[in-house]
Every structure is written in C-alpha cells, then in structure tokens.
Design an enzyme around this catalytic site. Sequence first.
Site, PDB file in Angstrom:
ATOM      1  N   GLN A   6       0.825  -1.201   0.000  1.00 49.14           N
ATOM      2  CA  GLN A   6       0.000   0.000   0.000  1.00 49.14           C
ATOM      3  C   GLN A   6       0.866   1.260   0.000  1.00 49.14           C
ATOM      4  O   GLN A   6       1.842   1.352   0.746  1.00 49.14           O
ATOM      5  CB  GLN A   6      -0.926   0.011   1.217  1.00 49.14           C
ATOM      6  CG  GLN A   6      -1.936  -1.119   1.235  1.00 49.14           C
ATOM      7  CD  GLN A   6      -3.018  -0.969   0.186  1.00 49.14           C
ATOM      8  OE1 GLN A   6      -3.213   0.110  -0.387  1.00 49.14           O
ATOM      9  NE2 GLN A   6      -3.728  -2.050  -0.093  1.00 49.14           N
ATOM     10  N   TYR A   9      -6.383 -12.405  -4.187  1.00 50.22           N
ATOM     11  CA  TYR A   9      -5.501 -11.299  -4.578  1.00 50.22           C
ATOM     12  C   TYR A   9      -4.731 -10.873  -3.324  1.00 50.22           C
ATOM     13  O   TYR A   9      -4.614  -9.694  -3.006  1.00 50.22           O
ATOM     14  CB  TYR A   9      -6.287 -10.126  -5.162  1.00 50.22           C
ATOM     15  CG  TYR A   9      -7.299 -10.501  -6.219  1.00 50.22           C
ATOM     16  CD1 TYR A   9      -6.920 -10.650  -7.556  1.00 50.22           C
ATOM     17  CD2 TYR A   9      -8.632 -10.718  -5.891  1.00 50.22           C
ATOM     18  CE1 TYR A   9      -7.852 -10.996  -8.536  1.00 50.22           C
ATOM     19  CE2 TYR A   9      -9.565 -11.063  -6.855  1.00 50.22           C
ATOM     20  CZ  TYR A   9      -9.174 -11.200  -8.179  1.00 50.22           C
ATOM     21  OH  TYR A   9     -10.103 -11.557  -9.127  1.00 50.22           O
ATOM     22  N   ASP A  26      -2.304 -15.293  -4.926  1.00 55.68           N
ATOM     23  CA  ASP A  26      -1.865 -14.146  -5.723  1.00 55.68           C
ATOM     24  C   ASP A  26      -1.031 -14.661  -6.887  1.00 55.68           C
ATOM     25  O   ASP A  26      -0.377 -15.705  -6.784  1.00 55.68           O
ATOM     26  CB  ASP A  26      -1.045 -13.164  -4.888  1.00 55.68           C
ATOM     27  CG  ASP A  26      -1.008 -11.779  -5.506  1.00 55.68           C
ATOM     28  OD1 ASP A  26      -1.832 -10.932  -5.099  1.00 55.68           O
ATOM     29  OD2 ASP A  26      -0.182 -11.540  -6.407  1.00 55.68           O
ATOM     30  N   ASP A  55      -9.150  -8.261  -2.722  1.00 55.11           N
ATOM     31  CA  ASP A  55      -8.528  -6.960  -2.967  1.00 55.11           C
ATOM     32  C   ASP A  55      -7.961  -6.983  -4.383  1.00 55.11           C
ATOM     33  O   ASP A  55      -6.742  -7.027  -4.590  1.00 55.11           O
ATOM     34  CB  ASP A  55      -7.434  -6.695  -1.934  1.00 55.11           C
ATOM     35  CG  ASP A  55      -6.882  -5.277  -2.014  1.00 55.11           C
ATOM     36  OD1 ASP A  55      -7.433  -4.466  -2.792  1.00 55.11           O
ATOM     37  OD2 ASP A  55      -5.895  -4.984  -1.318  1.00 55.11           O
ATOM     38  N   CYS A  67     -10.087  -0.065  -5.531  1.00 53.49           N
ATOM     39  CA  CYS A  67      -9.420   1.239  -5.608  1.00 53.49           C
ATOM     40  C   CYS A  67      -9.851   2.042  -6.826  1.00 53.49           C
ATOM     41  O   CYS A  67      -9.280   3.094  -7.100  1.00 53.49           O
ATOM     42  CB  CYS A  67      -7.900   1.057  -5.610  1.00 53.49           C
ATOM     43  SG  CYS A  67      -7.267   0.144  -7.032  1.00 53.49           S
TER      44      CYS A  67
END
Length: 393
Positions: free
Chosen positions: A228, A257, A281, A324, A351
Amino acid sequence: MREDLTLVTGAPANGGSCVAHHDGRVVFVRYALPGERVRARVTAERGSYWHAEALEVLDPSPDRIEPLCPIAGVDGAGCCDLAFADPEAVRKLKGEVVANQLERLGGYHWAGAAQPLSQTGPTGWRTRVRLDVGADRRPGFHRYHSDELVTDLYCAQLPDGMLDGLPEQDRPPGAALHVVVDDDDQRHVVRTVRHGKRTVTQVEEGNYHAVQRVGPRSWRLPVTAFWQAHRDAATVYSEVLAHWAQPAAGGIAWDLYGGAGIFAAVLATAVGESGRVLSVDTSRGASGAARAALQDLPQVHVVTDSVRRAVAAEPTSADIAVLDPPRAGAGREVIDLLAAANVPRIIHIGCEAAAFARDIGLYLGHGYAVEELTVFDAFPLTHHVECIALLIR
C-alpha cells in the site's frame, strides 16, 4: 486548433473531472471544481463528448485553495490532480462520485463522504513511488496521459527528503526507479531496465527488500513488489477487516488477490490453528514474501496462481472471502465462482470507483446484500479512493 471554451462546470465525474456542456455536448473538465466558470482547452474529442482542462478560473469555487502540490496542474505532473481543492471538500466530491457509480453501474444506493484514512494529513503520506528516466537521463513524473516527464521531484504526496539526491546520478534512458522509505525509515532505491524480454535490476541504495510492519508482524518484500502506498493504509484496512470478518475458530477463509498476506495474517488469528486460510496471488515476489512472513502460522496456505483457478480447485467452500483485486476489479467470472460456492460473507476492496460499483452489482445479482460500505480518502490530493464493502448472503 479549436478555440478555448468558456464553460460552467457541474457535478464531479469519475476520474477527476467535472461535467460541463457545450452546444449539447458533454465536456469533462480537469482541474475544475463544481460550479466554476472556467476558460478551458479541449484536449481530446471522443465523438459525443470531449475532454478539456481548465486554463483559467474566471469564477472560482469557495472550495478552491492555493495548490498544495507545487508540480501538479495544467502542463505539470499528473500526480496531484485535486491539489487545488480544500481536502474536506475533496472528500465530499469523492463520496458523490462513488455514490453515482454505485447507482449507475451497481444498482445500489449509497450516500456519504470519503473518510480520512488517518491523521497523517493530505501531504507527505506516500512512502513508495516509481519514477521513469527520460532521454535527458533524469528521473521524473509523467504528465497526465503523456510520455513527457516533469523532472521537478517535489510532489506533495512525498515526505520531505524522500527523493533527495536522485537527479544527480547518471542513468540510462527508459529505466525505472523504485523508491521506498520503509518502516525502519530506511530509503531503498532500485533501478530496473528492460532489455527485450529481460529485466535487469540494480540496487542503487539500501536493499532490494524493504521492511514493512502491521502490528507486531514484519514483512520483507521486494521494493518492486506491491505494498500500500499510504503509510497507514495496511494497518487501517487490517483493522476494518478484523472488525468485519468474524470467522469462527476452526473456520475456512479465502484471502484472494492476497499479495504479501497482510489480510491472511488477520484471518489466521481469527480462525486459529484449527482453521485454514488460503491466500492466492499471481505474483511470485508477493507470494514469497507472504510465505516468509507467515511461516509461523501453519493454518495459512499460500498459493501462487490465478484466483479463478485456485477457487475452482478448492474442494470445500469458505466461511468468508476477502478480495482486494487490481483496478479492473474481480469481474463476473470470479464473483460467479464465489456465489456458486455459497460463500456467506465477503469483504470486497476496490481502488477504482467504477470497477468497484460493477462488482457490487454482480454480488447483488447473486442475492448478496451490502451490510457495510466505507470509502477512504486513501490517496489525498488525487481523485483516487479506496472502497471497502461487507456483503452477506
């Protein structure tokens, strides 16, 4: 060359623009706020709508301030596209944008403003950044939707001194610089250069791996891997997840993810050693960091694969799934798999407002209900947001 237009802007649009009209045509105007009269330059014509940027503000909004980022704006870097607006007003605008996308694309009504992610403030929050090296061998930020670089590196998102000394070194054109200030306050600078299908990596300063912490747990992951950008984001999202997830001891949780396994760590604490957490992932670097950081948690299984294949291969459903996904969202195929597996509780993070809204609509179509929905102003000075929803069925 089209003459400049005088426009009065209306509602905010997804992507950082405001909507205006000219001769019956929709014009998306960047660097403007709702209710302003501006002189604008058309930058692209896309059939029934145009894109433009405000060159001069004739009647400013009361929410307009002196820009907080010295290098952003028209003909500047594309970094801080809302640096000219009061941060509280920006959070309201972001809430309006998310609400509009949810209504139009997801068929879901929500009203609210984006919340501050933490007390860090609108500047100095970013601790990871990538720069590109231009033909003049100097690093810089891209202009908006352009290959041109701005080599003034004083972006307001970055803490003071984060990029000090970088322009002085000689680097090959086309290289990329990855700069991280980690949770030990150490700066790491890694250069990557593409040679055909091969990427050559060189550590210019610090190490190839950076140290990041959430609570008592530490991660060592490549500087080039995803983490992040906001210094407080991983901790805040983990706290939300811990509050919303509520899996029982001995339960099964999917961290999809999953990246470096930040959320897998939270889920592992909840399900205990008698439970099971699957973290998936596609990135080998992120998966490797997850395995190393979570090796003391035998209930966590890290898989390097696509989410679609990993979920389809699971013999038993989960009590909760956390997603995510990248900016494009999870999409129909993955959400169909979760619904077919009858996962009763899902936490979905997004996002990008439009992709998030489309995913929410897919869940609703499968009979899920939105129990909680929060929008964070996780990228101050920009139009970007982070949305988190709890869905139950």
